[in-house]
Motif scaffolding. Sequence first.
Motif, PDB file in Angstrom:
ATOM      1  N   ALA A  46     -41.004 -34.250 -81.869  1.00  0.00           N
ATOM      2  CA  ALA A  46     -41.935 -34.033 -82.987  1.00  0.00           C
ATOM      3  C   ALA A  46     -41.881 -32.577 -83.451  1.00  0.00           C
ATOM      4  O   ALA A  46     -41.860 -32.303 -84.653  1.00  0.00           O
ATOM      5  CB  ALA A  46     -43.360 -34.413 -82.580  1.00  0.00           C
ATOM      6  N   LEU A  47     -41.831 -31.646 -82.496  1.00  0.00           N
ATOM      7  CA  LEU A  47     -41.739 -30.229 -82.858  1.00  0.00           C
ATOM      8  C   LEU A  47     -40.444 -29.936 -83.591  1.00  0.00           C
ATOM      9  O   LEU A  47     -40.437 -29.233 -84.604  1.00  0.00           O
ATOM     10  CB  LEU A  47     -41.856 -29.353 -81.613  1.00  0.00           C
ATOM     11  CG  LEU A  47     -41.733 -27.855 -81.852  1.00  0.00           C
ATOM     12  CD1 LEU A  47     -42.856 -27.354 -82.757  1.00  0.00           C
ATOM     13  CD2 LEU A  47     -41.734 -27.105 -80.526  1.00  0.00           C
ATOM     14  N   TRP A  48     -39.347 -30.505 -83.100  1.00  0.00           N
ATOM     15  CA  TRP A  48     -38.046 -30.305 -83.743  1.00  0.00           C
ATOM     16  C   TRP A  48     -38.083 -30.817 -85.187  1.00  0.00           C
ATOM     17  O   TRP A  48     -37.670 -30.112 -86.114  1.00  0.00           O
ATOM     18  CB  TRP A  48     -36.956 -31.026 -82.943  1.00  0.00           C
ATOM     19  CG  TRP A  48     -35.634 -31.012 -83.598  1.00  0.00           C
ATOM     20  CD1 TRP A  48     -34.714 -30.002 -83.589  1.00  0.00           C
ATOM     21  CD2 TRP A  48     -35.054 -32.059 -84.383  1.00  0.00           C
ATOM     22  NE1 TRP A  48     -33.604 -30.360 -84.309  1.00  0.00           N
ATOM     23  CE2 TRP A  48     -33.783 -31.620 -84.819  1.00  0.00           C
ATOM     24  CE3 TRP A  48     -35.489 -33.331 -84.761  1.00  0.00           C
ATOM     25  CZ2 TRP A  48     -32.951 -32.403 -85.600  1.00  0.00           C
ATOM     26  CZ3 TRP A  48     -34.648 -34.114 -85.546  1.00  0.00           C
ATOM     27  CH2 TRP A  48     -33.397 -33.643 -85.956  1.00  0.00           C
ATOM     28  N   ALA A  49     -38.585 -32.033 -85.370  1.00  0.00           N
ATOM     29  CA  ALA A  49     -38.628 -32.621 -86.710  1.00  0.00           C
ATOM     30  C   ALA A  49     -39.606 -31.859 -87.608  1.00  0.00           C
ATOM     31  O   ALA A  49     -39.308 -31.595 -88.778  1.00  0.00           O
ATOM     32  CB  ALA A  49     -39.015 -34.097 -86.632  1.00  0.00           C
ATOM     33  N   ALA A  50     -40.751 -31.494 -87.062  1.00  0.00           N
ATOM     34  CA  ALA A  50     -41.743 -30.763 -87.863  1.00  0.00           C
ATOM     35  C   ALA A  50     -41.199 -29.402 -88.284  1.00  0.00           C
ATOM     36  O   ALA A  50     -41.473 -28.937 -89.392  1.00  0.00           O
ATOM     37  CB  ALA A  50     -43.042 -30.595 -87.071  1.00  0.00           C
ATOM     38  N   SER A  51     -40.417 -28.769 -87.435  1.00  0.00           N
ATOM     39  CA  SER A  51     -39.831 -27.472 -87.782  1.00  0.00           C
ATOM     40  C   SER A  51     -38.933 -27.579 -89.005  1.00  0.00           C
ATOM     41  O   SER A  51     -38.748 -26.611 -89.735  1.00  0.00           O
ATOM     42  CB  SER A  51     -39.013 -26.935 -86.606  1.00  0.00           C
ATOM     43  OG  SER A  51     -39.848 -26.677 -85.520  1.00  0.00           O
ATOM     44  N   ARG A  52     -38.381 -28.757 -89.239  1.00  0.00           N
ATOM     45  CA  ARG A  52     -37.473 -28.952 -90.366  1.00  0.00           C
ATOM     46  C   ARG A  52     -38.148 -29.524 -91.611  1.00  0.00           C
ATOM     47  O   ARG A  52     -37.621 -29.385 -92.707  1.00  0.00           O
ATOM     48  CB  ARG A  52     -36.324 -29.861 -89.938  1.00  0.00           C
ATOM     49  CG  ARG A  52     -35.311 -29.102 -89.126  1.00  0.00           C
ATOM     50  CD  ARG A  52     -34.614 -29.966 -88.098  1.00  0.00           C
ATOM     51  NE  ARG A  52     -33.710 -29.161 -87.297  1.00  0.00           N
ATOM     52  CZ  ARG A  52     -34.069 -28.384 -86.303  1.00  0.00           C
ATOM     53  NH1 ARG A  52     -35.342 -28.270 -85.986  1.00  0.00           N
ATOM     54  NH2 ARG A  52     -33.191 -27.694 -85.598  1.00  0.00           N
ATOM     55  N   GLY A  53     -39.296 -30.186 -91.432  1.00  0.00           N
ATOM     56  CA  GLY A  53     -39.895 -30.809 -92.596  1.00  0.00           C
ATOM     57  C   GLY A  53     -41.371 -30.545 -92.801  1.00  0.00           C
ATOM     58  O   GLY A  53     -41.903 -30.819 -93.872  1.00  0.00           O
ATOM     59  N   ALA A  54     -42.035 -30.034 -91.783  1.00  0.00           N
ATOM     60  CA  ALA A  54     -43.478 -29.797 -91.880  1.00  0.00           C
ATOM     61  C   ALA A  54     -43.822 -28.543 -91.081  1.00  0.00           C
ATOM     62  O   ALA A  54     -44.399 -28.612 -89.999  1.00  0.00           O
ATOM     63  CB  ALA A  54     -44.246 -30.999 -91.351  1.00  0.00           C
ATOM     64  N   PRO A  55     -43.452 -27.364 -91.607  1.00  0.00           N
ATOM     65  CA  PRO A  55     -43.670 -26.121 -90.858  1.00  0.00           C
ATOM     66  C   PRO A  55     -45.120 -25.918 -90.415  1.00  0.00           C
ATOM     67  O   PRO A  55     -45.372 -25.379 -89.338  1.00  0.00           O
ATOM     68  CB  PRO A  55     -43.246 -25.028 -91.834  1.00  0.00           C
ATOM     69  CG  PRO A  55     -42.433 -25.699 -92.874  1.00  0.00           C
ATOM     70  CD  PRO A  55     -42.843 -27.138 -92.899  1.00  0.00           C
ATOM     71  N   GLU A  56     -46.071 -26.378 -91.221  1.00  0.00           N
ATOM     72  CA  GLU A  56     -47.477 -26.221 -90.844  1.00  0.00           C
ATOM     73  C   GLU A  56     -47.811 -27.064 -89.613  1.00  0.00           C
ATOM     74  O   GLU A  56     -48.578 -26.638 -88.751  1.00  0.00           O
ATOM     75  CB  GLU A  56     -48.409 -26.557 -92.018  1.00  0.00           C
ATOM     76  CG  GLU A  56     -48.403 -28.010 -92.459  1.00  0.00           C
ATOM     77  CD  GLU A  56     -47.178 -28.473 -93.254  1.00  0.00           C
ATOM     78  OE1 GLU A  56     -47.070 -29.699 -93.480  1.00  0.00           O
ATOM     79  OE2 GLU A  56     -46.342 -27.649 -93.648  1.00  0.00           O
ATOM     80  N   LEU A  57     -47.236 -28.254 -89.494  1.00  0.00           N
ATOM     81  CA  LEU A  57     -47.436 -29.090 -88.307  1.00  0.00           C
ATOM     82  C   LEU A  57     -46.762 -28.449 -87.093  1.00  0.00           C
ATOM     83  O   LEU A  57     -47.323 -28.439 -85.995  1.00  0.00           O
ATOM     84  CB  LEU A  57     -46.893 -30.499 -88.535  1.00  0.00           C
ATOM     85  CG  LEU A  57     -46.959 -31.446 -87.328  1.00  0.00           C
ATOM     86  CD1 LEU A  57     -48.385 -31.607 -86.820  1.00  0.00           C
ATOM     87  CD2 LEU A  57     -46.355 -32.800 -87.691  1.00  0.00           C
ATOM     88  N   ALA A  58     -45.572 -27.893 -87.286  1.00  0.00           N
ATOM     89  CA  ALA A  58     -44.878 -27.213 -86.194  1.00  0.00           C
ATOM     90  C   ALA A  58     -45.722 -26.056 -85.659  1.00  0.00           C
ATOM     91  O   ALA A  58     -45.838 -25.876 -84.436  1.00  0.00           O
ATOM     92  CB  ALA A  58     -43.504 -26.724 -86.660  1.00  0.00           C
TER      93      ALA A  58
END
Length: 133
Positions: A46-58
């Motif tokens: 989830a962190l990996w994916a969020a880092s690429r598409g949802a920086p605020e979630l990351a």
Amino acid sequence: MPSAPGSRSIGLRSTVYRLLALVCLSAGTLGLLLPLLPTTPFVLLALWAASRGAPELAETLRDHPRHGPLLRGWEQHRAIPRRARILAVAMLAFSALTLWIGGIRGEVLIALLVLFAGIGTWVWTRPDPSERA
């Protein structure tokens, strides 16, 4: 005004990463309740994916009071704290025992035991963040 070439694919890519992050985070959350579903790999994904598409979630994941230090340690040093490694290996063993008691077919149990042993070995051999600092 027409959009720039490729801008739609960037938006689609971001949406796919956001969706993947949310699905993985949901699966990781379920893993807190279900012993056969791992939590940590899903949260890392989830962190990996969020880092690429949802920086605020990351950033929210990195700043989480309980899971943030683990995630930052993984991102910075590919390290897992000793307590988390012990818990992960214990949960793999508990899951294997649960499957065995549950009467799962022999060949499936053996395949899962090999898989769990591989995962457990990999997790156990990760360094501790305090060793990498």
